[in-house]
Design an enzyme around this catalytic site. Structure first.
Site, PDB file in Angstrom:
ATOM      1  N   GLY A  20      -8.278   2.786 -32.133  1.00  0.00           N
ATOM      2  CA  GLY A  20      -9.461   2.227 -31.410  1.00  0.00           C
ATOM      3  C   GLY A  20      -9.355   3.135 -30.140  1.00  0.00           C
ATOM      4  O   GLY A  20      -9.129   4.251 -30.471  1.00  0.00           O
ATOM      5  N   CYS A  21     -10.055   2.639 -29.179  1.00  0.00           N
ATOM      6  CA  CYS A  21     -10.412   3.607 -27.885  1.00  0.00           C
ATOM      7  C   CYS A  21      -9.107   4.131 -27.498  1.00  0.00           C
ATOM      8  O   CYS A  21      -7.941   3.307 -27.355  1.00  0.00           O
ATOM      9  CB  CYS A  21     -11.011   2.499 -26.695  1.00  0.00           C
ATOM     10  SG  CYS A  21     -11.132   3.519 -25.083  1.00  0.00           S
ATOM     11  N   PHE A  22      -8.998   5.262 -27.315  1.00  0.00           N
ATOM     12  CA  PHE A  22      -7.619   6.111 -27.054  1.00  0.00           C
ATOM     13  C   PHE A  22      -7.338   5.623 -25.690  1.00  0.00           C
ATOM     14  O   PHE A  22      -5.940   5.737 -25.421  1.00  0.00           O
ATOM     15  CB  PHE A  22      -7.639   7.790 -27.111  1.00  0.00           C
ATOM     16  CG  PHE A  22      -8.915   8.409 -26.725  1.00  0.00           C
ATOM     17  CD1 PHE A  22      -9.584   8.062 -25.262  1.00  0.00           C
ATOM     18  CD2 PHE A  22      -9.335   9.433 -27.306  1.00  0.00           C
ATOM     19  CE1 PHE A  22     -10.727   8.898 -24.973  1.00  0.00           C
ATOM     20  CE2 PHE A  22     -10.277  10.317 -26.944  1.00  0.00           C
ATOM     21  CZ  PHE A  22     -11.005   9.825 -25.796  1.00  0.00           C
TER      22      PHE A  22
END
Length: 175
Positions: free
Chosen positions: A13-15
């Site tokens: 997902g979002c890093f």
């Protein structure tokens, strides 16, 4: 520090939310936010966030296997994600936010497949584990703004993380 450092690459997902869980372990020397898995060289955040470039938001971890094993890194990875969601992660939707383990050698491939199989057979989740295990491809570091976001932009990071639903999922499914 050993001269034989290795890389581990994960999409979750979002890093922004994938750096901190690895960043604070002995033997981890760098956790870089970036993009991998797509066909376009040197993609930008603006391109990747459209979901049309084929890239995943990912982190590339540089570690010393004499201090922290790949098995331990895998143990840290799984509880950061919802491995049953193939449409993204939490409030971040789209193919760029899917989960994946990118292996750098045969040993990492085997260990990744084995850990996924163990999770599949554990009964922890009723739905199938959809996290892909893929060969590592070129990794492109994200823009400097995105590096160590949880440290540099703590307030914005905390707000985004709190509204994402990630922590609630982790608490309900991994604790």
């Amino acid at each position: 520090m050993s001269e034989l450092l290795e890389k581990a690459t994960f999409a979750g997902g979002c890093f922004w939310c994938m750096v901190k869980p690895f960043d604070q372990w002995d033997g981890v020397y760098a956790v870089v936010s970036g993009y991998t898995g797509g066909e376009i060289e040197n993609p930008t955040y603006e391109l990747v966030k459209t979901g049309e470039s084929g890239h995943f938001e990912a982190v590339e971890i540089t570690y010393d296997p004499k201090i922290i094993s790949y098995d331990k890194i895998l143990e840290l990875y799984w509880p950061q994600i919802d491995p049953t969601d193939d449409g993204g992660q939490f409030h971040d939707r789209g193919p760029q936010y899917r989960t994946a383990i990118f292996y750098h050698n045969k040993q990492q491939k085997q260990k990744s497949e084995s850990s996924k199989q163990q999770l599949s057979h554990s009964g922890k989740f009723k739905q199938p584990i959809v996290t892909e295990i893929l060969p590592a491809s070129p990794f492109y570091p994200a823009e400097e703004f995105h590096q160590d976001f949880y440290k540099k932009e703590k307030e914005a990071y905390d707000i985004d993380r709190n509204k994402s639903g990630r922590d609630e999922f982790i608490e309900q499914n991994w604790k």
